[in-house]
Design a protein around this motif. Structure first.
Motif, PDB file in Angstrom:
ATOM      1  N   UNK A 179     -27.811 -35.010 -13.424  1.00 51.79           N
ATOM      2  CA  UNK A 179     -28.464 -34.366 -14.570  1.00 51.79           C
ATOM      3  C   UNK A 179     -29.242 -33.128 -14.148  1.00 51.79           C
ATOM      4  N   UNK A 180     -29.677 -33.079 -12.892  1.00 52.33           N
ATOM      5  CA  UNK A 180     -30.414 -31.919 -12.386  1.00 52.33           C
ATOM      6  C   UNK A 180     -29.514 -30.953 -11.613  1.00 52.33           C
ATOM      7  N   UNK A 181     -28.224 -31.233 -11.581  1.00 49.38           N
ATOM      8  CA  UNK A 181     -27.215 -30.373 -10.935  1.00 49.38           C
ATOM      9  C   UNK A 181     -27.354 -30.304  -9.419  1.00 49.38           C
ATOM     10  N   UNK A 182     -28.000 -31.279  -8.818  1.00 47.53           N
ATOM     11  CA  UNK A 182     -28.244 -31.257  -7.373  1.00 47.53           C
ATOM     12  C   UNK A 182     -27.195 -32.032  -6.569  1.00 47.53           C
ATOM     13  N   UNK A 183     -26.114 -32.447  -7.221  1.00 44.89           N
ATOM     14  CA  UNK A 183     -25.043 -33.140  -6.511  1.00 44.89           C
ATOM     15  C   UNK A 183     -25.257 -34.627  -6.370  1.00 44.89           C
ATOM     16  N   UNK A 184     -26.154 -35.177  -7.175  1.00 48.71           N
ATOM     17  CA  UNK A 184     -26.530 -36.579  -7.018  1.00 48.71           C
ATOM     18  C   UNK A 184     -26.227 -37.429  -8.252  1.00 48.71           C
ATOM     19  N   UNK A 185     -25.104 -37.152  -8.903  1.00 43.39           N
ATOM     20  CA  UNK A 185     -24.732 -37.913 -10.083  1.00 43.39           C
ATOM     21  C   UNK A 185     -24.320 -39.336  -9.753  1.00 43.39           C
TER      22      UNK A 185
END
Length: 138
Positions: A44-50
């Motif tokens: 959700x924060x686009x940091x690659x941690x979905x």
């Protein structure tokens, strides 16, 4: 005669509406698309941690660092090509999926950095605008 005149005005209005600048999609539109299409892998924060990130063979990129990785430049054309699948090859295995639905719908003019306005799918532009807005600084 009156019907013909009214019909003529209708055609003129349609013709003029084609000349009016299209309302550009905003970051809010892009965020909604991002959450629908990208957050499962990129987070959700686009940091690659979905939620699906750990199950993938290749870890999703942190999309907030695109500009940092490119010398503080946001490569609009390259990002568009990555999203629409033009610049990717899945020959080495499955990678990021192509999102054909983002290519559907109306077109809006977009300068990708070459000084030319190019008709580009509205949803794709919205997603691009959102990604550009979340870039981290150095």
């Amino acid at each position: 005669m009156r019907k013909r005149m009214i019909a003529g005005w209708g055609l003129a209005a349609v013709a003029l509406s084609g000349c009016m600048p299209a309302e550009m999609p905003g970051q809010r539109d892009g965020r909604a698309l991002f959450l629908s299409y990208c957050a499962e892998c990129h987070g959700a924060t686009a940091e690659g941690n979905g939620p699906l990130a750990r199950a993938l063979e290749t870890a999703p990129k942190n999309l907030t660092l695109i500009s940092v990785r490119q010398g503080n430049r946001f490569p609009r054309a390259e990002i568009l090509s990555t999203i629409d699948g033009y610049a990717r090859s899945d020959a080495a295995g499955p990678g990021m999926p192509e999102f054909g639905e983002l290519l559907e719908g109306d077109l809006v003019p977009l300068d990708t950095g070459d000084g030319r306005m190019t008709p580009t799918p509205r949803k794709l532009v919205a997603l691009l605008e959102y990604l550009e807005s979340i870039q981290a600084g150095r």
